[in-house]
Design an enzyme around this catalytic site. Structure first.
Site, PDB file in Angstrom:
ATOM      1  N   CYS A   1       0.825  -1.218   0.000  1.00 39.86           N
ATOM      2  CA  CYS A   1       0.000   0.000   0.000  1.00 39.86           C
ATOM      3  C   CYS A   1       0.853   1.259   0.000  1.00 39.86           C
ATOM      4  O   CYS A   1       1.861   1.324   0.698  1.00 39.86           O
ATOM      5  CB  CYS A   1      -0.849   0.087   1.261  1.00 39.86           C
ATOM      6  SG  CYS A   1      -1.946  -1.282   1.475  1.00 39.86           S
TER       7      CYS A   1
ATOM      8  N   ARG B   1     -11.105   0.016  -7.450  1.00 43.37           N
ATOM      9  CA  ARG B   1     -10.922   0.221  -6.013  1.00 43.37           C
ATOM     10  C   ARG B   1     -10.285   1.578  -5.702  1.00 43.37           C
ATOM     11  O   ARG B   1     -10.592   2.223  -4.734  1.00 43.37           O
ATOM     12  CB  ARG B   1     -10.052  -0.910  -5.455  1.00 43.37           C
ATOM     13  CG  ARG B   1      -9.926  -0.886  -3.937  1.00 43.37           C
ATOM     14  CD  ARG B   1      -9.116  -2.083  -3.442  1.00 43.37           C
ATOM     15  NE  ARG B   1      -8.515  -1.789  -2.153  1.00 43.37           N
ATOM     16  CZ  ARG B   1      -8.899  -2.323  -1.005  1.00 43.37           C
ATOM     17  NH1 ARG B   1      -9.868  -3.180  -0.960  1.00 43.37           N
ATOM     18  NH2 ARG B   1      -8.302  -1.996   0.117  1.00 43.37           N
TER      19      ARG B   1
END
Ligand code: XMP
Length: 485
Positions: free
Chosen positions: A303, A399
């Site tokens: 991430c 997303r």
């Protein structure tokens, strides 16, 4: 609750910031019970969930994890039809009663029957006439056959032992044992063929005592959907999915919550929503009647959301905040992202999670769909964030909000993790570590672990002390690495 003013800001903690304090215990790790809940209605035998990522969770991972007692969530970076097929493959894998049967009729040629058996890799074909069972053709019937010009009716076994559709697994096994048969066709009151039980499937079951199954004996599996993709949710439900995961980087998006409310009206199976990191988000999603909450904004190994957007909450604090609210409503929480060692799983559960979702820890296993690569003589598998350039541009996912114009601001990276072999070996080590942590804290169950947990905050010096130090590692044990990729 986090306050926005800098002077009121609170400290947030993550896995490395804490340790669990050992407590008085008569609990031996070997005797602990690691059963837990994924959602309001779904129980797991181990608290492990695979992340819906295209280098982690497709059918193979979901099948393997369900057999071990956890669950896989099939990713959505694909066309709806492809994801549906992946769900169906999991559901077909161990159906106790095979209902979608391949059959032949008495005057099918042996040539065609053998071809069908080879193509579908099946060892026996029920023979039906007007849906009535009239025989069965098995490998035994054709093994010594010379030429294959004959018809099925010439060689099939005509005296077929059948069972009633309502037989229990034990009754079916008894009949098969007594009659020394491997396949038991099931018929209804009128003699119509309605299914088939195979000894292989029953015995397979005994090899996986922890496997999680639905009421038809099929392995459990989940599927991810985009926040507004009601159509995909319905398709996954129809394909047999046991749970839908509304997969978003920002589960506290109020439009998403409106969409979850709509989803609740059209979907009967459990819904997990996320990702979130605050108790307010938990409360708002719970008001949309979700059955599970996925927690974690930015802790994942791949991430970059915290770096790119400046947003996130250190994961242990996020889990604790969400769990505190969720517990009041009886909703289980998944701690998603940032788990590097089995000890992190113990800490996540102690902070309030019921299960953990894993990406990088599973991506290197045989069952993960990533590509194997070789770097300087060592084996790796590719692993990428679902908000990475490669995943977003190459797939169907939204997303992280693909912007028109072909341009996109990534919130994840593409990389590789060491190859690890079978997922069962990785899970064995992870659960072994969890059991050990439960022993140290005197916790015979997951619920007790949450109750007994006492954390101590550690300093950077404490972290250094925790890892092996002042020693040159000559070999890496299967549950520890200190390489920082
Ligand atoms: P681990 O640490 O297990 O984390 O590898 C997996 C989780 O990371 C999240 N995820 C992302 N987060 N950008 C992000 O900010 C991404 O591209 C991305 N891809 C996955 C997700 O929650 C996953 O389960």
């Amino acid at each position: 609750m986090f306050l926005t003013k800098l002077e009121d800001a609170k400290m947030g903690y993550t896995y490395d910031d804490v340790l669990l304090v050992p407590g008085p215990s008569r609990v031996e790790p070997i005797g602990v019970n690691v059963e837990s809940s994924l959602t309001r209605h779904i129980k797991l035998n181990i608290p492990v969930v695979s992340s819906p990522m295209d280098t982690v969770s497709e059918s193979e991972m979901a099948i393997a994890l369900a057999r071990l007692g956890g669950i896989g969530i099939i990713h959505r970076n694909n066309k709806k039809e492809v994801q549906v097929e992946m769900i169906k493959r999991v559901k077909r894998e161990e159906a106790l009663i095979i209902k979608d049967l391949y059959t032949v009729s008495p005057d099918t040629s042996i040539h065609d029957a053998i071809k069908l058996m080879r193509e579908k890799r099946i060892a026996g074909l029920p023979v039906i006439l007007d849906n009535k069972l009239v025989g069965i053709l098995t490998n035994r019937d054709i093994r010594f056959l010379k030429g294959n010009a004959q018809k099925v009716m010439d060689v099939m076994t005509k005296q077929v032992i059948t069972g009633n559709i309502n037989l229990s697994m034990e009754q079916a096994l008894d009949i098969m044992n007594q009659k020394k048969i491997e396949k038991l066709p099931l018929v209804d009151g009128s003699g119509n063929l309605v299914g088939l039980i195979t000894a292989k499937d029953i015995l397979k079951r005994e090899q996986d005592p922890l496997a999680v199954r639905d009421e038809e004996g099929k392995l459990l599996v989940g599927g991810a959907i985009g926040a507004f993709d009601l159509e995909r949710a319905k398709a996954l439900q129809d394909a047999g999915a046991d749970v839908i995961v509304v997969d978003s980087a920002h589960g506290h998006n109020l439009n998403l919550i409106d969409s979850v409310k709509k989803l609740r009206k059209v979907i009967d199976i459990d819904i997990i929503a996320g990702n979130i990191a605050t108790s307010q988000a938990a409360e708002d999603l719970i008001s949309a009647e979700v059955d599970g909450l996925r927690t974690g904004v930015g802790p994942g190994s791949i991430c970059t959301t915290r770096i790119v957007a400046g947003i996130g909450v250190p994961q242990l604090t996020a889990v604790a905040q969400v769990a505190e609210m969720a517990e009041r409503h009886g909703i289980p929480v998944i701690a998603d992202g940032g788990i590097r060692y089995s000890g992190d799983i113990v800490k996540a559960i102690a902070a309030g999670a019921s299960s953990v979702m894993l990406g990088s820890l599973l991506a290197g296993t045989d069952e993960a769909p990533g590509t194997e690569i070789n770097i300087s003589g060592r084996r790796y598998k590719t692993y990428r964030g679902m908000g990475s350039l490669g995943a977003v541009m190459g797939g169907e996912s939204d997303r992280y909000g693909k912007l028109g114009s072909g341009k996109f601001v990534p919130e994840g990276v593409e990389g590789a993790v060491p190859y690890k072999g079978k997922v069962a070996d990785t899970v064995f080590q992870l659960i072994g570590g969890v059991k050990s942590g439960m022993g140290y804290t005197g916790s015979p169950t997951i619920a007790k672990l949450r109750e007994n947990a006492r954390f101590v905050i550690v300093t950077q010096a404490g972290i250094m002390e925790s890892h092996p130090h002042n020693v040159m590692l000559l070999s890496e044990p299967p549950n520890y690495t200190n390489r920082n990729f």
